[in-house]
Structures are given as C-alpha cells and as structure tokens.
Design a protein around this motif. Structure first.
Motif, PDB file in Angstrom:
ATOM      1  N   HIS A 186       1.020  10.579  10.228  1.00 44.19           N
ATOM      2  CA  HIS A 186       0.065   9.819   9.422  1.00 44.19           C
ATOM      3  C   HIS A 186       0.232   8.298   9.564  1.00 44.19           C
ATOM      4  O   HIS A 186      -0.727   7.577   9.877  1.00 44.19           O
ATOM      5  N   CYS A 231      -6.684   5.649   4.996  1.00 41.08           N
ATOM      6  CA  CYS A 231      -5.641   4.704   4.583  1.00 41.08           C
ATOM      7  C   CYS A 231      -5.774   3.377   5.329  1.00 41.08           C
ATOM      8  O   CYS A 231      -5.616   2.313   4.731  1.00 41.08           O
ATOM      9  N   CYS A 248       0.749   5.480   0.009  1.00 44.19           N
ATOM     10  CA  CYS A 248      -0.124   6.644   0.156  1.00 44.19           C
ATOM     11  C   CYS A 248      -0.065   7.485  -1.108  1.00 44.19           C
ATOM     12  O   CYS A 248       1.016   7.835  -1.592  1.00 44.19           O
ATOM     13  N   TYR A 258       0.869  -1.175   0.000  1.00 41.55           N
ATOM     14  CA  TYR A 258       0.000   0.000   0.000  1.00 41.55           C
ATOM     15  C   TYR A 258       0.906   1.225   0.000  1.00 41.55           C
ATOM     16  O   TYR A 258       1.825   1.325   0.798  1.00 41.55           O
ATOM     17  N   GLU A 296      -2.093   5.458  11.351  1.00 44.10           N
ATOM     18  CA  GLU A 296      -2.641   4.299  10.638  1.00 44.10           C
ATOM     19  C   GLU A 296      -2.401   3.024  11.446  1.00 44.10           C
ATOM     20  O   GLU A 296      -3.284   2.163  11.557  1.00 44.10           O
ATOM     21  N   ASN A 306      -4.095   5.092  -2.684  1.00 40.87           N
ATOM     22  CA  ASN A 306      -5.317   5.851  -2.431  1.00 40.87           C
ATOM     23  C   ASN A 306      -5.256   7.219  -3.085  1.00 40.87           C
ATOM     24  O   ASN A 306      -4.179   7.734  -3.394  1.00 40.87           O
TER      25      ASN A 306
HETATM   26 ZN   LIG Z   1      -1.894   7.248   3.782  1.00 37.96          ZN
END
Ligand SMILES: [Zn+2]
Length: 501
Positions: free
Chosen positions: A245, A220, A38, A36, A249, A76
């Motif tokens: 951030h 996220c 961002c 993943y 998460e 995302n």
């Molecule tokens: Zn993120």
C-alpha cells in the motif's frame, strides 16, 4: 489538574522506515507538522490490532502537542472496496448505509479509547473527482494505462524507485503483469489497479475516465496531497501497509509530482495475542467491544495497548490487561491522595528535585522514538517517593503542585488518570443489548452495572449504623456484599468513602 510544566521546545526523533534512521520530526513549513495516517476500511468492528496502531499514533500526536509542535493530521476512511461492495450486496444494502454503521462504531471506539480526533477526516467516496484527476495526470506522465475492460493500472516499470520504502528486492518485476485486488500476496510486485471498471450490478461512479470505482491505493495519494500538499512531513500506518500500500502511494504521488511524497514514514508493529497471531479461527480475536463486555475498562485497554513501544511486537494477554488495570488504580489513588492531603506550606527541595527529574526522564523517553515503556518508569518512581514522603509528613504544599504538574503532563499523553471509564462500559452494554450480544457480557459486569450509586449509599449508611450499634457481623456482611458488586469501601478519619473497582 495543574498545568503541565512549561515544556521546552523539544525535538521528537522517530524511526523513519524510508531512511532507516531516527530522524527528527519537525514541520518543514515551520508551521504545523503535516501528517497522514491510513484509517480503517469500514466493513466490520475494529479489533485490538487496529486500535494498537491508532493508539500509538495518538500517543505521537499528543506528545507532539505537549512539546509545542502544531499538527495537521489527516485520516482517511475507506468506505468503498471489494469487501464492502460484496458484503453490502449480500445484504441488499446501498454501500453508504452499510459503511455508515461501522464508521459510527469506529469513531465511538476511538472515543472510548481516548484517541483524539484528527483535524481532517477524509472519506474516499467524497473525493472521487480528485482521484480521477490524479489518474489522468498519471496517464499523461506515461505511468497509467487502460485495459480492455475499462480499468486503469499503474505501470510499475515507469517508476524505477519502486521498493525504496520496504527495501524489497523487486528485480523480478514482470512488465505488464497485473493484479486487481486491493490486497495481494506479499513479495509480488505487479501493475496495480488505480481504477476498476464496474462489473454488472456493482456500485460505480460515472467519470471522464469511465464508469467504475477507485482502487484502494489511489485514495490515500489523492487525499493526502489534496489536504497536505505534494510533500508531507509524516505518513503513518500499521506495518502491514508498508508493502504494497505505502509503496504504491509513493509510486503514484511521485510519478506525478517528482517530489518526495513523505519525508518520514512511521510503521506500527502488529500485536500477538497470547503469543500467537490473532485470528478468528484460533479463538484469540478481540474487538474493543469484546473486551469491554468482559468487564475490562477502556482506560486499561488503552494503557495495555501502548505499554510496549510501537516498533516492538506487543504480546497482548489478560494478565497484561490486569497489570494495566492495577497501574491505573495506583495512579488514580495516588492522584486523589495527593489532592486531598492536608499539607503544610513550603517546598521540600528533595521532592522538587524528584519531580523535575521524573518530568525530564519522562519527556526524554518519549522524545526518543516514543519509548512508551521507559516513559512510565520515572512516573511510578515519583509516586513511590511521594507516598513515602506523605506518610512521613515531609511532602509540602508546593511539592503537591510540582508533582500534580508532572501527572498532568503524563496524562496529556497517556490519558488514563482522569476516570472516564463509566461511559464506554455503559454504552458497550447498550450496544450488546441491541446487537444480541448479551450472552457475551461477563456476569460480574452485569452485577456491577445493576448496582446504582443510591444502592451503594444506602448499604454504606446501613453499615455505618451497624458499626455504631456494635453489630460487627452485619457490618462485615455488608462490606462483603459490596465487594461482590465491585465496590470498595475505605474508612478514614473523614468518614467512609467508596469507589467502584
Ligand atoms: Zn492509506
């Protein structure tokens, strides 16, 4: 181009921010590496600092694929946040309309730069129910609470491991101190907003936890777990996202699952421009489009932005861009020469060995924490060796195949040899026209673009005729005229060839 060598299954080692070590990157499910990264907040055009991060992640993705690792990559799109709501309101535009233009520009820019599209693109506004569910789960676990205005916050005190990624000393956390901005000052850990109650006139979603919109961090966690499961292999992003951030998460995800959210974390360092932090007020702030309009090629921008390994600060300069332009020219010229050379059959053992060695060193450098600087060197060494061998008539047909295979595996990751530079430049100019940015277009670029292939062919033919008539003054004049238009002509025994600079 030839097929790359049969690349042996190879383990890529990457610096893991969480463990502080070089950890092997292998899919835990034995299938595909679930990663993943961002993505952007789509409220403006992307700048080269953003693109450095996306490019370094693209280098990782491409190298994993080259070494035979399958990937399932999610990115995302943050299409709702404080800035977006504010800017769209100022323009009296629905937020979807406002963000669509920047999202389109973002993907166009990625395409210009040769960044491969992740398997899954997830927009925040299309996953609101999943975020609401996660907030409800957090509330049940005692990690979320609602305030009087209807907003929801994450209770930091409920997650004692907070800070384990960024290794910050957060012992001074004040229980109950809150912050509702999407970004807040560094080194200050506070209960952060999961859900923001709608203020009068603001965009909102009507949900079981109230009317409002999600905070940035929850999107996220919710989307990573929705597409990749509770524990993922790799989470990547720019270094500025590490705190708060990514820390947030982790807190949101692990408070619900009690499983490690991501086994590995990759953080790409920011760049400097001319030795200084890039900022609009310093006048050293560049979007990709700014550079294209100055006449730089997309391939050169790509190479310049990945020329320094991702964990090191890159000092971006125009000299660096020129260096990248020249390096690409060397690669392309050599590749053409090799393909067109008239070669005797057979193989030269010394060149076969040189090709093998270059391939092995190239792969080893990338496998070692993606050392993009070291990985280039063996390729350019091989080019020097091969050029000399062609000059001396010692490069044979099978050597060509071996060397083209090395170039193909280099280009599978760097993606600069194949020339696709015309489209980004042309489209940037079309955009400049529409966006009222024509005064920012370099004069040289305008001259170059206004010259068609037919114009060039006609001038080249006229020059050939002038030479035949022994009118060398006119022939030289035409050569200079073409040079001013950015066209180089090469006389060879097979006739005259021309190319654009
Ligand atoms: Zn993120």
């Amino acid at each position: 181009m030839s097929k790359p060598f049969e690349v042996p299954q190879m383990t890529v080692r990457l610096f893991n921010t969480l463990t502080g070590e070089l950890d092997p990157l292998v899919p835990i499910d034995g299938q595909a590496l679930r990663m993943y990264a961002c993505g952007p907040t789509v409220y403006d055009y992307g700048h080269i600092g953003n693109f450095r991060t996306f490019l370094q992640i693209d280098i990782l993705r491409r190298f994993l694929l080259l070494t035979g690792t399958r990937v399932r990559h999610v990115m995302n799109i943050t299409d709702v946040d404080d800035k977006i709501i504010r800017n769209a309101a100022a323009l009296h535009m629905p937020i979807g309309e406002y963000t669509a233009q920047f999202e389109r520009a973002f993907f166009e820019d990625l395409h210009f730069l040769g960044v491969q599209r992740p398997e899954i693109i997830a927009r925040a506004t299309e996953h609101i129910p999943r975020m609401v569910e996660l907030i409800q789960e957090l509330a049940e676990a005692g990690a979320a609470y609602q305030t009087e205005d209807g907003s929801w916050y994450f209770r930091l005190a409920a997650f004692p491991e907070y800070g384990k990624l960024s290794k910050k000393d957060l012992s001074g956390i004040e229980d109950g101190a809150r912050v509702d901005l999407d970004e807040y000052e560094k080194d200050s850990a506070r209960d952060f907003a999961l859900w923001k109650a709608a203020k009068p006139g603001e965009t909102f979603w009507d949900t079981p936890i109230g009317r409002g919109r999600p905070g940035w961090h929850i999107e996220c966690s919710a989307m990573a777990m929705a597409y990749l499961g509770e524990s993922i292999d790799l989470h990547a992003g720019g270094e500025d996202l590490m705190f708060p951030h990514h820390e947030n998460e982790i807190a949101q995800s692990e408070s619900v699952t009690h499983k490690p959210f991501s086994r590995s974390w990759m953080h790409v360092r920011f760049l400097l421009v001319d030795g200084r932090k890039m900022s609009k007020s310093e006048g050293n702030f560049f979007t990709l489009r700014d550079l294209l309009l100055k006449g730089y090629k997309a391939s050169a921008i790509r190479l310049a932005l990945v020329s320094v390994p991702y964990r090191h600060q890159l000092n971006f300069t125009f000299d660096g861009l020129t260096e990248a332009t020249n390096a690409i020219e060397r690669l392309r010229t050599f590749s053409q020469r090799l393909k067109q050379a008239n070669l005797a059959p057979g193989a030269n053992p010394a060149l076969q060995e040189a090709a093998q060695k270059a391939q092995a060193e190239y792969m080893a450098a990338l496998a070692n924490d993606l050392n993009t600087a070291e990985a280039r060197a063996p390729i350019f060494d091989l080019i020097r060796t091969a050029n000399t061998a062609i000059d001396q008539g010692q490069l044979l047909a099978e050597d060509r195949e071996a060397i083209l295979a090395v170039l193909a595996s280099f280009d599978a990751v760097y993606d600069v040899i194949e020339d696709r530079d015309a489209e980004p430049t042309r489209r940037a100019l079309e955009w400049a026209e529409k966006a009222g940015r024509m005064e920012d277009v370099a004069q040289e670029l305008l001259v170059r673009q206004s010259t068609t292939d037919e114009d060039i062919d006609a001038l080249v033919a006229e020059r050939t005729l002038a030479k035949r008539q022994r009118n060398f003054a006119r022939a030289d004049q035409i050569r200079n005229e073409l040079a001013e238009k950015g066209v180089i002509i090469e006389d060879s025994k097979d006739g005259v060839r021309w190319k654009r600079k």
